[in-house]
Design a protein around this motif. Structure first.
Motif, PDB file in Angstrom:
ATOM      1  N   ASN A  48       0.860  -1.193   0.000  1.00  0.00           N
ATOM      2  CA  ASN A  48       0.000   0.000   0.000  1.00  0.00           C
ATOM      3  C   ASN A  48       0.893   1.238   0.000  1.00  0.00           C
ATOM      4  O   ASN A  48       1.905   1.274   0.711  1.00  0.00           O
ATOM      5  N   GLU A 103      -5.084   8.728  -2.163  1.00  0.00           N
ATOM      6  CA  GLU A 103      -3.693   8.290  -1.994  1.00  0.00           C
ATOM      7  C   GLU A 103      -2.738   9.480  -1.965  1.00  0.00           C
ATOM      8  O   GLU A 103      -1.656   9.395  -1.422  1.00  0.00           O
ATOM      9  N   VAL A 110       1.445   0.835   5.316  1.00  0.00           N
ATOM     10  CA  VAL A 110       1.504   1.709   4.143  1.00  0.00           C
ATOM     11  C   VAL A 110       2.875   2.385   4.060  1.00  0.00           C
ATOM     12  O   VAL A 110       3.472   2.724   5.085  1.00  0.00           O
TER      13      VAL A 110
END
Length: 404
Positions: free
Chosen positions: A128, A166, A196
């Motif tokens: 991610n 994002e 992430v």
């Protein structure tokens, strides 16, 4: 006009239009200085101490040439009527028309900066990703280029993977908006899928991320791995967790710009000439050293150890922070990491001491205190046991490896 001869080359008056408060600008200036020291060029440099005053009357500068930061639109506008030889320095652009056509231009390669950071996070085993940028403004065109580079990489990897949130720009840094900015940044971080990897468009933005993770109790790098851009020593010293960063070739940009201006002062015309300078590499430190862990207890314990190991914490304090008994935490550490909690604390202290010794910015006794060893003698004992050398021998070994 200065008198000159082969023995005494002409002295040129050169203006450097940069903000020396920023590491990027300072390192470019260092590169210009390197070029001057390595040649017989003699320049009298105008560099305003207070960068806010650097453009006052610049169109009337009675000199021979200018090297300027064209990322700042005010600089580009102020120099438009100027007829002196100018070398522009700034960001790279996908759109060719974004470059000034009348001046040579030395550019940092934005696409390569982002590509290095992205590959580093992939190599850390992350799946991610996100980008922390800055608000849109004429002075932040470079950040938009970094956003576009990030989107191209994500879409090439997984055409349908890039979520709309994002990329987060946040608020501009100011005293008035700081609390609101931190709260919104924490909300964004909490909403991201974990673990992430986040690329920050500058080290200053990366430092915001580190602070927000600390406030939100998010473990770095287990839950959030962070990498910035600039390799700014100041950003590294202001946090408990050392910050990974992409190293720009700023000194090389300065040397290249000085060489181009030197050629122009000799009569060479270089309108529209462009040099794209790739980054040096990645300074990989603790903030991005992600090691996939499924054990939440170990993850929280390591987060606490990274922040407070150098303050003399004991296993009981780590267990209290995690919220389980000491014996239960020890069992988790043995099963997941193959070591005790005490060994993990000691390993972190040793890493900190090694980093300080390699930088040569403190005496051995200072290193012992700042890395959390109870005495210089104890630090010697640990170095002997773990590395089979004394701290001084380790320092000498590092110095020799750098020279090699």
């Amino acid at each position: 006009m200065h008198s000159h001869s082969p023995a005494h080359p002409r002295i040129h008056r050169i203006a450097l239009l940069f903000n020396a408060n920023k590491v990027y600008d300072r390192d470019i200036i260092v590169g210009i200085g390197d070029y001057l020291r390595s040649t017989r060029v003699t320049w009298e440099l105008f560099l305003e101490d207070d960068f806010r005053c650097r453009l006052a009357g610049i169109e009337h500068f009675d000199g021979d040439g200018i090297i300027a930061d064209f990322d700042d639109p005010d600089v580009a506008d102020a120099l438009r009527p100027c007829r002196l030889p100018i070398v522009a320095i700034g960001a790279s652009y996908e759109d060719e028309t974004a470059y000034p056509s009348q001046h040579p231009y030395v550019a940092t390669d934005n696409a390569q900066l982002i590509a290095l950071a992205y590959k580093h996070l992939i190599d850390a085993g992350l799946e991610n990703f996100a980008l922390y940028s800055v608000p849109v403004s004429p002075a932040h065109r470079w950040a938009l280029e970094r956003e576009r580079a990030y989107l191209r990489l994500r879409q090439a990897d997984q055409p349908n993977a890039c979520a709309p949130d994002e990329i987060y720009r946040g608020l501009a840094t100011s005293a008035m908006s700081w609390n609101q900015s931190s709260a919104q940044l924490i909300d964004w971080l909490r909403a991201l899928p974990k673990p992430v990897g986040i690329i920050a468009v500058t080290d200053a933005r990366a430092r915001h991320l580190l602070q927000a993770c600390l406030l939100a109790d998010l473990a770095v790098p287990e839950q959030v791995a962070i990498i910035g851009i600039d390799n700014d020593p100041l950003a590294r010293t202001l946090g408990r967790i050392p910050l990974s960063s992409v190293i720009q070739s700023t000194e090389e940009m300065g040397r290249t710009a000085a060489q181009l201006l030197h050629q122009m002062l000799g009569g060479v015309r270089l309108p529209g000439h462009r040099v794209l300078v790739p980054p040096v590499g990645v300074n990989a430190l603790a903030s991005s050293r992600h090691q996939p862990l499924s054990n939440a207890y170990v993850m929280r314990a390591r987060h606490f150890i990274r922040q407070y190991a150098c303050q003399g914490i004991k296993t009981e304090q780590v267990a209290a922070y995690v919220g389980i008994s000491r014996s239960a935490l020890e069992e988790h550490f043995r099963r997941d990491l193959g070591c005790t909690v005490h060994q993990a604390i000691l390993s972190h202290k040793l890493d900190v001491a090694k980093e300080m010794l390699a930088r040569r910015d403190a005496s051995s006794s200072d290193v012992a205190v700042r890395s959390g060893f109870t005495s210089l003698q104890y630090m010697y004992t640990v170095f002997r046991r773990e590395l089979d050398c004394t701290p001084r021998e380790y320092q000498e070994r590092m110095t020799l490896s750098v020279r090699a």
